[in-house]
Design a protein around this motif. Sequence first.
Motif, short mmCIF file in Angstrom:
data_model
loop_
_atom_site.label_atom_id
_atom_site.label_comp_id
_atom_site.label_asym_id
_atom_site.label_seq_id
_atom_site.Cartn_x
_atom_site.Cartn_y
_atom_site.Cartn_z
N PRO A 21 0.94 -1.40 -0.02
CA PRO A 21 0.16 -0.40 -0.31
C PRO A 21 1.13 0.97 -0.73
O PRO A 21 0.77 2.58 -0.97
N PHE A 22 1.68 1.41 0.67
CA PHE A 22 2.58 2.32 0.86
C PHE A 22 3.27 2.60 -0.47
O PHE A 22 3.65 3.84 -1.08
N GLN A 23 4.05 1.83 -1.45
CA GLN A 23 3.96 1.34 -2.49
C GLN A 23 3.34 2.12 -3.98
O GLN A 23 4.14 2.68 -4.65
N ARG A 24 2.61 1.99 -3.48
CA ARG A 24 1.46 1.83 -4.42
C ARG A 24 0.98 3.76 -4.24
O ARG A 24 0.50 4.05 -5.50
N HIS A 25 1.60 3.82 -3.28
CA HIS A 25 0.93 5.85 -3.48
C HIS A 25 2.00 6.40 -3.36
O HIS A 25 1.88 7.30 -3.64
N ASP A 26 3.07 5.93 -3.35
CA ASP A 26 3.88 6.72 -2.77
C ASP A 26 5.61 6.10 -3.81
O ASP A 26 6.52 5.29 -3.11
N PRO A 27 5.38 5.29 -4.85
CA PRO A 27 6.11 4.87 -5.82
C PRO A 27 7.05 5.12 -5.50
O PRO A 27 7.94 6.40 -6.14
N ASP A 28 8.30 4.22 -5.90
CA ASP A 28 10.01 4.03 -5.14
C ASP A 28 10.11 3.46 -6.74
O ASP A 28 10.31 1.97 -6.62
N MET A 52 -0.52 3.74 -13.23
CA MET A 52 -0.42 2.04 -13.67
C MET A 52 -0.94 1.37 -12.46
O MET A 52 -0.67 -0.25 -12.75
N ILE A 53 -1.00 1.60 -10.99
CA ILE A 53 -0.74 0.75 -10.49
C ILE A 53 -1.67 1.34 -9.61
O ILE A 53 -2.16 1.39 -7.85
N LEU A 54 -2.23 2.90 -9.15
CA LEU A 54 -3.10 3.80 -8.48
C LEU A 54 -4.28 3.59 -8.14
O LEU A 54 -4.60 3.46 -7.81
N TYR A 55 -4.65 3.21 -9.53
CA TYR A 55 -6.37 3.08 -9.04
C TYR A 55 -7.47 1.71 -8.99
O TYR A 55 -7.91 1.60 -9.37
N GLY A 56 -6.72 1.23 -8.07
CA GLY A 56 -7.41 0.22 -7.20
C GLY A 56 -6.84 -1.34 -8.56
O GLY A 56 -7.83 -2.05 -7.68
N GLU A 57 -6.00 -1.23 -9.38
CA GLU A 57 -5.91 -2.08 -10.06
C GLU A 57 -4.03 -2.11 -9.95
O GLU A 57 -3.75 -1.20 -11.15
N ASP A 58 -3.09 -3.95 -10.86
CA ASP A 58 -2.49 -3.39 -11.00
C ASP A 58 -2.32 -3.78 -12.18
O ASP A 58 -2.43 -4.58 -13.31
N ARG A 59 -1.72 -2.81 -13.27
CA ARG A 59 -1.88 -2.73 -14.56
C ARG A 59 -0.33 -2.97 -15.48
O ARG A 59 -0.87 -3.49 -16.41
N PHE A 60 0.57 -2.56 -14.71
CA PHE A 60 1.85 -3.01 -14.91
C PHE A 60 2.88 -4.59 -14.80
O PHE A 60 3.00 -3.94 -16.12
N THR A 61 2.15 -4.94 -13.94
CA THR A 61 2.76 -6.58 -13.81
C THR A 61 1.90 -7.51 -14.89
O THR A 61 3.04 -8.01 -15.90
N PRO A 62 0.93 -7.01 -15.23
CA PRO A 62 -0.06 -7.58 -16.44
C PRO A 62 1.07 -7.56 -17.82
O PRO A 62 1.25 -8.01 -18.54
N ALA A 63 1.63 -5.69 -18.08
CA ALA A 63 2.14 -5.29 -18.90
C ALA A 63 3.99 -6.20 -18.85
O ALA A 63 4.19 -6.71 -20.18
N LYS A 64 4.45 -6.30 -17.63
CA LYS A 64 5.65 -7.00 -17.96
C LYS A 64 5.41 -8.93 -18.24
O LYS A 64 5.97 -9.21 -19.74
N ARG A 65 4.04 -9.57 -18.19
CA ARG A 65 4.54 -10.27 -18.06
C ARG A 65 3.91 -10.22 -19.75
O ARG A 65 5.35 -11.93 -20.54
#
Length: 407
Positions: free
Chosen positions: A37-44, A229-242
Amino acid sequence: MKAVRYSQYQGGLEDLSPEEILSLLEDFLLDSGFSDPFQRHDPDPDRQPSLEDLYDALLQALLKNDLVPEDWLREARFANRKEETRLYRAIQQMIERLKEAGYLRLPGEDPTQPAPGGSKGEAQEARFELTEKAADFLGLRSLRELLGALGRNAPGLHPTPQYAPGVESAGETKPFEWGDTPRLNPVETLKKALPKGLSNLTEEDLVVELSEYTAAMNTVVLLDCSHSMILYGEDRFTPAKRVALALAHLIRTQYPGDQVRFVLFHDTAEEIPLARLPMAQVGPYHTNTKAGLELARTLLRKMGGEMRQIILITDGKPSAITLPSGEVYKNAWGLDPLILAETLKEATQARKERIPIHTFMLAREPALLAFVKKLSQLTRGKAYLTHPGNIGRYLLLDFLNNKVRRN
């Protein structure tokens, strides 16, 4: 009849192969920050898991799959130091097997190409890096999953509208010309030769079979790693990487003449090596689509080849450009006229170089739809409105069905 009682296989953790261990870690390695949750809202974007994180992920995977003996759990629960337990030693041995198999390396173990995430962080935690072999294995797993869902097997080369003497017969023929592959059509050749006798056979009497002409396709995949890509309640970046990893494995194994490169775009853009792609992270970024397209065109020029394409995976409209001064101009509200004009100017250059841009949209934002409509019209590329659950199917179907054509 005597009853047979079945029980769970009680094989030890030492029986797990490196591939089985890597499979247990797949979700952990591909995580883009959404699970935190911390990374989701303040990504590093520079976040790199440590060896301690790897240990914890393996422990959780073993527990989830009920692979830890009960007596080991009791021992670990009451131990003063985890390093003294059989479970700790077993997990350390599993990590060592990953290293020995060439899936994992630690800082300084590759002097020709030091691990970018291999240095110790502020807490002096040892880091690790995946190798290209590990990325390829993860790509194979993703590809099997996606192709299994499609009910498809991997194909061969890209057909084109042209014919040539070559690999797979097309059922047509032509007179022999110097330089043709000597794949003679015996029936047609004899028809021409017999009236004047075989002893008088000349080059003009030879008839060769035509085959479908196949050509290599060079591809640059642009992956949006902006915050949305991860902010709005769903992970969009991991499927793109897959799907990117699956495409890399497909091309390497089934299209040996093809090349594929990967670019992350955000406030700016940079090429990312295959080995670093699985653990790439989202950052607190805007979307500089122009910078991504510009770098993709540069890479395709260097790769050469006749058939080229750009695959764009994004969930948002362009919201940043790099000005001539080097400053990044950002505007997240609506379609900024300056940003839109500069981005479409880059797309126009791709069109002049006969490079189609095929866009896979992961959101239904009106501004994004308007932008992609203009982009597709300019470059004669295709556009797909997808979501994280089916982007792989759309992208691979497009690739496998050979719908991509030169403009």
